[in-house]
Structures are given as C-alpha cells and as structure tokens.
Enzyme design. Sequence first.
Site, PDB file in Angstrom:
ATOM      1  NE  ARG A   1      33.231   7.896  -1.564  1.00  0.00           N
ATOM      2  CZ  ARG A   1      32.236   8.332  -0.946  1.00  0.00           C
ATOM      3  NH1 ARG A   1      31.738   9.520  -1.616  1.00  0.00           N
ATOM      4  NH2 ARG A   1      31.549   7.848  -0.074  1.00  0.00           N
TER       5      ARG A   1
ATOM      6  CG  ASN B   1      26.851   6.688  -1.714  1.00  0.00           C
ATOM      7  OD1 ASN B   1      25.583   5.892  -1.575  1.00  0.00           O
ATOM      8  ND2 ASN B   1      27.719   6.841  -0.648  1.00  0.00           N
TER       9      ASN B   1
ATOM     10  CG  ASN C   1      34.069  -1.569   8.746  1.00  0.00           C
ATOM     11  OD1 ASN C   1      34.424  -2.368   9.451  1.00  0.00           O
ATOM     12  ND2 ASN C   1      33.320  -1.377   7.763  1.00  0.00           N
TER      13      ASN C   1
ATOM     14  CG  ASP D   1      27.257  -2.397   0.089  1.00  0.00           C
ATOM     15  OD1 ASP D   1      28.223  -1.852  -0.402  1.00  0.00           O
ATOM     16  OD2 ASP D   1      26.495  -1.657   0.842  1.00  0.00           O
TER      17      ASP D   1
ATOM     18  CB  CYS E   1      36.081   8.069   3.349  1.00  0.00           C
ATOM     19  SG  CYS E   1      37.753   7.460   2.733  1.00  0.00           S
TER      20      CYS E   1
ATOM     21  N   GLY F   1      33.149   2.972  -3.002  1.00  0.00           N
ATOM     22  CA  GLY F   1      34.131   3.783  -3.899  1.00  0.00           C
ATOM     23  C   GLY F   1      35.256   2.720  -4.675  1.00  0.00           C
TER      24      GLY F   1
ATOM     25  CB  CYS G   1      30.689  14.562  15.498  1.00  0.00           C
ATOM     26  SG  CYS G   1      29.878  12.821  15.736  1.00  0.00           S
TER      27      CYS G   1
END
Length: 385
Positions: free
Chosen positions: A78, A75, A136, A67, A193, A46, A343
Amino acid sequence: MLNVNEVILTNEEIRRYSRHLLMPEVGLTGQKKLKAASVLIIGAGGLGSPAALYLAAAGVGRIGLVDFDVVDESNLQRQILHGTSWVGKPKLASAKARLLDLNPDITVETHETVLTSANALEILKDYDIIIDGTDNFPTRYLVNDACVFLGKPLVYGSIFRFEGQATVFDARVGPCYRCLYPEPPPPGLVPSCAEGGVFGVLPGVIGAIQATEAIKLIIGQGEPLIGRLLLYDALSMRFRELKLRKNPACPVCGENPTIRELIDYEAFCGVRVTGEEIGASFSVTPEEFKEMLERGERIEIIDVREPVEWEICRIPGAKLIPLSQLTSRLHEIDQTKKVIVYCHTGQRSALAVKLLRDVGITRSYNLAGGIDAYAARIDSSIPRY
Ligand code: ZN
C-alpha cells in the site's frame, strides 16, 4: 507562506502545470500559490504516500516529511512511494528520491525523527498545512495539540481494514481532534493496521482526499472538510458524512482550555503501561522460551492473536484465545503450568499478561517480540507477516 506576487513560473513549469492553469479555479494565481506553499506530511507510509505524490505532482513548492522507519516488504502492498529496491533502507531517502524524480522543481525536506513533545512545535511551525498520516493515538493527539497552539490547519485521515475517515481540523474556525475524541481509547482496544490489517487501496483513497483538501486550502477554492467527518467504506463503496461541532469545553481549543502546552502523549494514551508494568520480569525472550521448551518445562502456550493470523502461522502446541475473548475463556487455561502468552509483536500479549496477572494467574509471561521475533531469531520455518 511566501509572497505569491514574487513567485514566478518558468516556461517549463507552465508546461508541466498546463492542465491546472487551464482551470479558472486554479489558473496562474493558484499555481503560484501552490509553489509558494509548504505542507508537512507526518508519516511516509500508507496515507503519506499518495498525499506526498499528489502534492509533489501538483507543484507544492516545499514538502516536509517526518518518519524514522525503514522500508519493509510488508509496506509495499500500500505504501506506493516506496519500491522493492528500497526495502531495508530509510523511508525518507526513498520518498525524497521518488518525489524529486516526479518533480525536480520542488523542495523536499526530511525530518528523520520520532515526533515528540520536545520537537513537534519546532518542526511544524515552518509549514502552512499539516497532514496527519500516522497510525497511533499518541502522535495524533500530539499533532492535533501542536496545530491548535500554532494555529495551523490539520488534514486528518485514518484507515482500518476497508474503512477510512478524513476531515480538516482548524481550531481557529472549527473543531479539533480533541473536540471529536476528548479521550483516547483504552490501550489495546482499537487494533492498529499492523494488527488488524488494511486493504491496500484504502490509504490511496484517503491519502488522495487529504492531498485534495490541502490543495483546496492552499488555492482557497471549494468547500473544505472543516466541521465534517467524511466516512468511506470500500466494501459497500459508500461515502457518508458526519457533522462535527466545536466543543466549547474542549481541553485544548475550548473556551477555558486546561491544556496550554504539549504534554506526555504516551502517558496520556496509556500506551507506556505495557512497557513498564510488563517489564523484563514478566517477559521471556525467544531464546529463553526455546530453552524452556527444550528442557521440557510444563508450559501452557496461549496465542492471543486473531484466527486469520493463526492461519498464517503459529507456534506448535499453542492454544488460540484471541485477546478480545480472553476474560470469558480463562477456564480454558491450565493454571498448573507456566503460561506463556504471545501475539504478533508482543503488544497485545503484554496486555493479556497484565490481565491474567490481575485475575491471579501470576505465573504468566509475555513472549517478548511475539511470534515475529521468535520466527526471526529461533525458527526460520515460521513465515513472518
Ligand atoms: Zn477542540
């Protein structure tokens, strides 16, 4: 940085950058500085998307990207570097193709790896400026410490829902990230996020600010965000500013630093606890969970996500108790049954299982991979988000 005096702009480049060349703050000298400069962007997501696009457009001569992810459909809301045709393919290949299409005169270097204590200094050392586009805490502390050790400016940005922050950390003349946040938050307390969501335009604003600061540092113009934390709230459309001071007792950039080399950042941030303490023995796979359901086992299914996530999808028979309310709502859990907690991806539920076991609910288990893995492997009628 390359020697600016040796840099030459071609006639094509003069035409491309004419709107820069017309401004005295940039001019031919500034544009040559941009061509001679190198910027490393950590994360092609982002924040990295607008930062990389604007730096490439501005003519920063060498752009590095770190990355290791592939482009996911979620993804695209944004991460404007990537297009739909790149879903499932490496983000770095996508980013490089897009940036070189935008500006073929620059060099794009890709580092397809997880940034770690073992490789960070080696990767960062060859760039003038570092842009943090990660989400993170272990990587943020790692990048900060590496920049302090290497004496490089770090252009920081962070985003959550409708709010963003940006600043420039340069320990040579101002505070570092650890001066601001000496200790990481307890794991699981600050949602990412991926857990809490993010307004799609927000990283556009913050990433563009990061690109602005990097360009200002390169051309040596204006007032950098050093010692100032810029806060942006998209909902009220307001910017605020906090003064940041260097902490003389900072463990990494202070007067008597106690951290002199890169450390184990996952351990420092406590994130590995979820992996180790909630090992395989405290988890069930989606397949095992399905068998339990089919056998008709007495199971209490607890969903520790947020109500907005519950609205998107849920596992039939589950009870919603968001992680933040778990300790105050323990009495709602039927402890005569085996407790399966889930979750979105298995991180928050791992913390929940640790919490339940700590208070004596020892027959509680984490659904590994969360509802996302369950939807992918067991029940395709459940939407993935
Ligand atoms: Zn510091």
